[in-house]
Design a protein around this motif. Structure first.
Motif, PDB file in Angstrom:
ATOM      1  N   ALA A  88      11.276   5.116  -9.023  1.00  0.00           N
ATOM      2  CA  ALA A  88       9.928   5.621  -9.307  1.00  0.00           C
ATOM      3  C   ALA A  88       9.994   6.667 -10.413  1.00  0.00           C
ATOM      4  CB  ALA A  88       9.328   6.209  -8.044  1.00  0.00           C
ATOM      5  N   VAL A  89      11.010   7.557 -10.321  1.00  0.00           N
ATOM      6  CA  VAL A  89      11.140   8.589 -11.350  1.00  0.00           C
ATOM      7  C   VAL A  89      11.424   7.937 -12.706  1.00  0.00           C
ATOM      8  CG1 VAL A  89      12.531  10.569 -12.091  1.00  0.00           C
ATOM      9  CG2 VAL A  89      11.960  10.289  -9.681  1.00  0.00           C
ATOM     10  N   VAL A 143       7.795   1.224  -3.902  1.00  0.00           N
ATOM     11  CA  VAL A 143       8.233   2.185  -4.913  1.00  0.00           C
ATOM     12  C   VAL A 143       6.990   2.980  -5.308  1.00  0.00           C
ATOM     13  CG1 VAL A 143       9.181   2.459  -7.232  1.00  0.00           C
ATOM     14  CG2 VAL A 143      10.069   0.694  -5.720  1.00  0.00           C
ATOM     15  N   THR A 144       6.986   4.227  -4.873  1.00  0.00           N
ATOM     16  CA  THR A 144       5.780   5.037  -5.045  1.00  0.00           C
ATOM     17  C   THR A 144       6.017   6.165  -6.027  1.00  0.00           C
ATOM     18  OG1 THR A 144       5.400   4.571  -2.735  1.00  0.00           O
ATOM     19  CG2 THR A 144       3.976   6.203  -3.711  1.00  0.00           C
ATOM     20  N   SER A 145       5.132   6.290  -6.961  1.00  0.00           N
ATOM     21  CA  SER A 145       5.267   7.323  -7.983  1.00  0.00           C
ATOM     22  C   SER A 145       5.012   8.703  -7.382  1.00  0.00           C
ATOM     23  CB  SER A 145       4.268   7.019  -9.095  1.00  0.00           C
ATOM     24  OG  SER A 145       3.701   8.191  -9.571  1.00  0.00           O
ATOM     25  N   THR A 192       0.821  -1.204   0.000  1.00  0.00           N
ATOM     26  CA  THR A 192       0.000   0.000   0.000  1.00  0.00           C
ATOM     27  C   THR A 192       0.857   1.258   0.000  1.00  0.00           C
ATOM     28  OG1 THR A 192      -0.078  -0.223   2.374  1.00  0.00           O
ATOM     29  CG2 THR A 192      -1.997  -1.026   1.166  1.00  0.00           C
ATOM     30  N   GLY A 193       2.162   1.060  -0.069  1.00  0.00           N
ATOM     31  CA  GLY A 193       3.068   2.199  -0.159  1.00  0.00           C
ATOM     32  C   GLY A 193       3.224   2.943   1.151  1.00  0.00           C
ATOM     33  N   GLN A 194       2.811   2.282   2.255  1.00  0.00           N
ATOM     34  CA  GLN A 194       2.885   2.983   3.542  1.00  0.00           C
ATOM     35  C   GLN A 194       4.299   3.087   4.068  1.00  0.00           C
ATOM     36  OE1 GLN A 194       0.377   1.026   6.348  1.00  0.00           O
ATOM     37  NE2 GLN A 194      -1.378   1.222   4.994  1.00  0.00           N
ATOM     38  N   GLY A 209       1.728   9.451  -6.269  1.00  0.00           N
ATOM     39  CA  GLY A 209       1.254   8.783  -5.056  1.00  0.00           C
ATOM     40  C   GLY A 209       0.842   7.340  -5.289  1.00  0.00           C
ATOM     41  N   SER A 210       0.763   6.928  -6.543  1.00  0.00           N
ATOM     42  CA  SER A 210       0.346   5.546  -6.773  1.00  0.00           C
ATOM     43  C   SER A 210       1.532   4.605  -6.534  1.00  0.00           C
ATOM     44  CB  SER A 210      -0.192   5.381  -8.194  1.00  0.00           C
ATOM     45  OG  SER A 210       0.844   5.632  -9.100  1.00  0.00           O
ATOM     46  N   VAL A 211       1.209   3.430  -5.974  1.00  0.00           N
ATOM     47  CA  VAL A 211       2.280   2.477  -5.665  1.00  0.00           C
ATOM     48  C   VAL A 211       2.628   1.719  -6.950  1.00  0.00           C
ATOM     49  CG1 VAL A 211       2.971   0.576  -4.180  1.00  0.00           C
ATOM     50  CG2 VAL A 211       1.352   2.276  -3.354  1.00  0.00           C
ATOM     51  N   LEU A 212       3.842   1.969  -7.429  1.00  0.00           N
ATOM     52  CA  LEU A 212       4.248   1.332  -8.686  1.00  0.00           C
ATOM     53  C   LEU A 212       4.639  -0.118  -8.464  1.00  0.00           C
ATOM     54  CD1 LEU A 212       6.458   4.203 -10.117  1.00  0.00           C
ATOM     55  CD2 LEU A 212       4.130   3.629 -10.744  1.00  0.00           C
ATOM     56  N   GLY A 213       5.058  -0.418  -7.248  1.00  0.00           N
ATOM     57  CA  GLY A 213       5.468  -1.785  -6.952  1.00  0.00           C
ATOM     58  C   GLY A 213       6.321  -1.802  -5.710  1.00  0.00           C
TER      59      GLY A 213
END
Ligand code: ADP
Length: 684
Positions: free
Chosen positions: A439-440, A402-404, A362-364, A407-411
């Motif tokens: 992420a970038v 890995v969060t974009s 969940t990217g927390q 804010g979306s979790v890319l993985g």
């Protein structure tokens, strides 16, 4: 020296005042005292100095005044603690007053120049026949040098004792003879335990030969500094040390042993290691950052990141799970592995959004566990309830989302190791930093993918549109031709039809160029090779171009003769028309265009020179790109920016090259070279 009323002068007689003819039976004793290496003097009952020897004068630094100076030949004397000692309480004064001998009382005498000497005073009373005190003798032993060396010794001992470095001495046979506190702290042996033991007790087995080398050096009177090695403590722990060894000499200069200064460099070593590790990590970080920043392929980015981070964390394996949604909106996971074959993961499937992994998915935040099997949430999920049999064993575990930027979790990056406690806070930080870079890079790659898709769509559209336009435009041109032919030359409207036809032909040429671009893009630009005389083609093209552009003088300077070449006649003609049209178009203020052709070995070189606006150096590469036009000067001149692109493709397909030499404001020369024979044509 002299005597006056010294009682007991039977012993000491005047030494210097000898009278001729007088017999001095005790001269030998007087000589003896005079030449004595210790200071000796006498006082009478009242305390006046009555005699003294040479050594006493040397000690006092002055000659006392007989019958005047009392108690001591020095004017100032002190107690050992530095407080002044009044002369009438000095040891000699006390002996005279109390009638007792004093055995070596320490005092300090000061010479007139301020020099102080430490002495031991031995005053002894002299009694006359009646038993009353008639005077006293005093022997002063100079102990200054001894005191100094004692102080030096004490100071050295204090330095050794308080040193942070272990200081050890040993005999030449290796037996330890001294051991300071720091040595005790470093090696764990007390002085008592170690004295008399052989030095090899401190040397690891595999390094025992070092001792021989050290002893050999010492025997040769050599010392050496900061030799880095390893020694072993009482508990068997090996510690990195820096060793300085010097020979010890006895008073005769003979080598009798060695002193060793041992410095514990474990902290230095560990900070060196940390620094090295830090530098290595930084290098990896940089190279990963650079590699992924330059990469626009998602799979390749993921692989690079997985490999580097697995290496950085010393993980047994690392994996990158990338959340992807395909064009139909379906979610799936793309993953890359490092340190383990893909089959090792097949049995496990993907890490799923279970309680343990939840924060990562969940990217927390980061999950770092020393022993995942001890986590109460672990093993609660079907179908495996923990690690499936045959799967790589995972005990230490690290997962970083890995969060974009959006804010979306890319993985997430997942690392495992079969031993506990492998991953540290440092790893966590490093991987988090890489996750940001990743992420970038992934965002960029995604953007690039989208742009590529849009570009492909645009190309598709251009291809389709030009194809669709071509047919009606060709028909219009045909019909216009028929209509034109139906008019007589006298007909006023014929001129309009003719103009319309010329415009339609221009339109057809543009459409044809666009179609060519699309063909090049899809790799479908066909060439039809034939052998012809390029000189003839050049002549024909320049003549036509001259007719169309009467305001410019287009000159052809050919090598004359034959320029036979194997090429696509129409495509080369297209290149020539393109280049000459440009030469005319971009030289509005000049009126000359020079076309040159010559044979250069097995190639033919053609150049088209104009004296127009020219091209800035930084633009010279770009003008060959699709749809590129130099903005400022050429902007008001019509064009699509595809002529050079098509021309270069055509020349390339002939295994030749097209380039430009130009100076802004002075004009340009476009040159191309194609081989006379198309050797590789069959392969085309
Ligand atoms: P177009 O002429 O249709 O714009 P081209 O591909 O033939 O497209 O040329 C690309 C760009 O190169 C032109 O827009 C112009 O800026 C520059 N260029 C081409 N030929 C010349 C020339 N002879 N002199 C100056 N600039 C030129």
């Amino acid at each position: 020296m002299i005597e006056s009323d010294l009682p007991g002068s039977t012993i000491i007689k005047p030494i210097n005042e000898t009278k001729p003819g007088v017999h001095y039976p005790y001269a030998t004793a007087a000589d003896f005292f005079e030449n004595l290496p210790v200071a000796f003097y006498t006082c009478n009952r009242q305390g006046y100095i009555t005699s003294y020897n040479h050594a006493a004068v040397k000690l006092w630094g002055r000659e006392p005044a007989l019958g005047k100076d009392m108690w001591c030949g020095s004017w100032k004397i002190f107690n050992p603690d530095g407080t002044e000692l009044p002369l009438d309480t000095c040891p000699m004064a006390r002996t005279l007053k109390e009638g007792v001998s004093i055995e070596g009382e320490e005092i300090i005498v000061q010479q007139p120049d301020g020099t102080r000497r430490n002495v031991l005073a031995y005053p002894a009373p002299i009694f006359d026949e009646t038993g009353s005190i008639s005077g006293a003798t005093n022997t002063l032993i100079d102990i200054t040098e001894q005191k100094k060396s004692e102080e030096k010794q004490a100071m050295l001992a204090a330095i050794v004792a308080s040193s942070d470095d272990a200081i050890i001495s040993k005999k030449l046979d290796g037996v330890i003879t001294s051991w300071n506190k720091a040595a005790e702290r470093l090696f764990g042996y007390t002085e008592q335990e170690i004295l008399g033991k052989h030095i090899t007790i401190l040397i690891p087995l595999l390094r025992r030969q070092e001792e021989q080398l050290i002893i050999d050096k010492v025997r040769n009177n050599q010392s050496f500094d900061h030799f880095e090695t390893v020694r072993v403590t009482k508990t068997g722990e090996e510690i990195p040390i820096s060793l300085t060894v010097s020979p010890i000499h006895d008073s005769k200069g003979q080598i009798i042993g060695a002193s060793k200064i041992v410095r514990d460099i474990s902290r230095q070593k560990s900070s060196e290691n940390r620094l090295r590790q830090y530098a290595e990590n930084l290098e990896i970080l940089n190279s990963v950052g650079k590699a992924i920043a330059e990469d626009l392929d998602i799979q390749s980015i993921l692989q690079k990141v997985t490999n580097a981070t697995t290496q950085l964390t010393n993980a047994a394996f690392g994996a990158f799970f990338h959340n992807v949604t395909n064009e139909h909106g379906q979610f799936y996971q793309l993953y890359t592995l490092s340190g383990a074959p893909k089959e090792a993961f097949d049995k496990f499937g993907m890490p799923r959004n279970t309680a343990v992994f939840h924060p990562t998915f969940t990217g927390q935040g980061v999950v770092r566990v020393d022993d995942i099997t001890k986590d109460p949430r672990y093993g609660k999920n079907p179908p495996h309830f923990g690690m499936p049999e045959g799967h790589l064993s995972v005990v230490s575990y690290l997962a970083v989302p890995v969060t974009s930027k959006s804010g979306s979790v890319l993985g997430g990056l997942f690392f495992g190791h079969p031993e506990p406690g492998i991953f540290t806070a440092d790893h966590e930080q490093l991987i988090s930093a890489i996750a940001v870079q990743t992420a970038v890079a992934l965002d960029n790659a995604k953007l690039y993918e989208e742009i590529k898709l849009l570009n492909a769509k645009k190309d598709e559209f251009i291809g389709l549109a030009s194809h669709e336009l071509k047919t009606p435009v060709t028909s219009i041109s045909g019909y216009l031709q028929i209509i034109e032919q139906s008019f007589t030359n006298e007909d006023r409207n014929k001129i309009f039809i003719s103009k319309a036809r010329s415009q339609v032909n221009k339109l057809a040429a543009l459409i044809s160029d666009l179609l060519d671009v699309s063909k090049i893009q899809t790799g479908k630009l066909p060439l039809t090779f034939s052998t012809f005389d390029l000189a003839g083609l050049l002549k024909e093209v320049t003549e036509i171009m001259q007719q169309i552009n009467p305001l410019h003088q287009i000159t052809l300077n050919s090598d004359a003769g034959n320029l036979t070449v194997e090429a696509d006649y129409q495509r080369i003609e297209q290149v020539l028309i393109n280049l000459i049209s440009n030469a005319v178009k971009y030289s509005p203020d000049a009126d000359r265009v020079i076309v040159n052709a010559c044979k250069a070995g097995d190639k033919i070189r053609v150049s088209i020179q104009d004296f127009g606006i020219g091209i800035e150096p930084e633009q010279q590469e770009r003008i060959f790109s699709r749809f590129y036009r130099v903005e400022n000067l050429a902007a008001h001149m019509s064009g699509l920016g595809i002529g050079l692109y098509i021309s270069q493709e055509i020349v390339k397909r002939h295994h030749g090259k097209l380039w430009v030499k130009s100076a802004a404001g002075k004009g340009s020369t476009f040159l191309f070279e194609i081989p006379v024979m198309q050797v590789g044509r069959l392969v085309d």
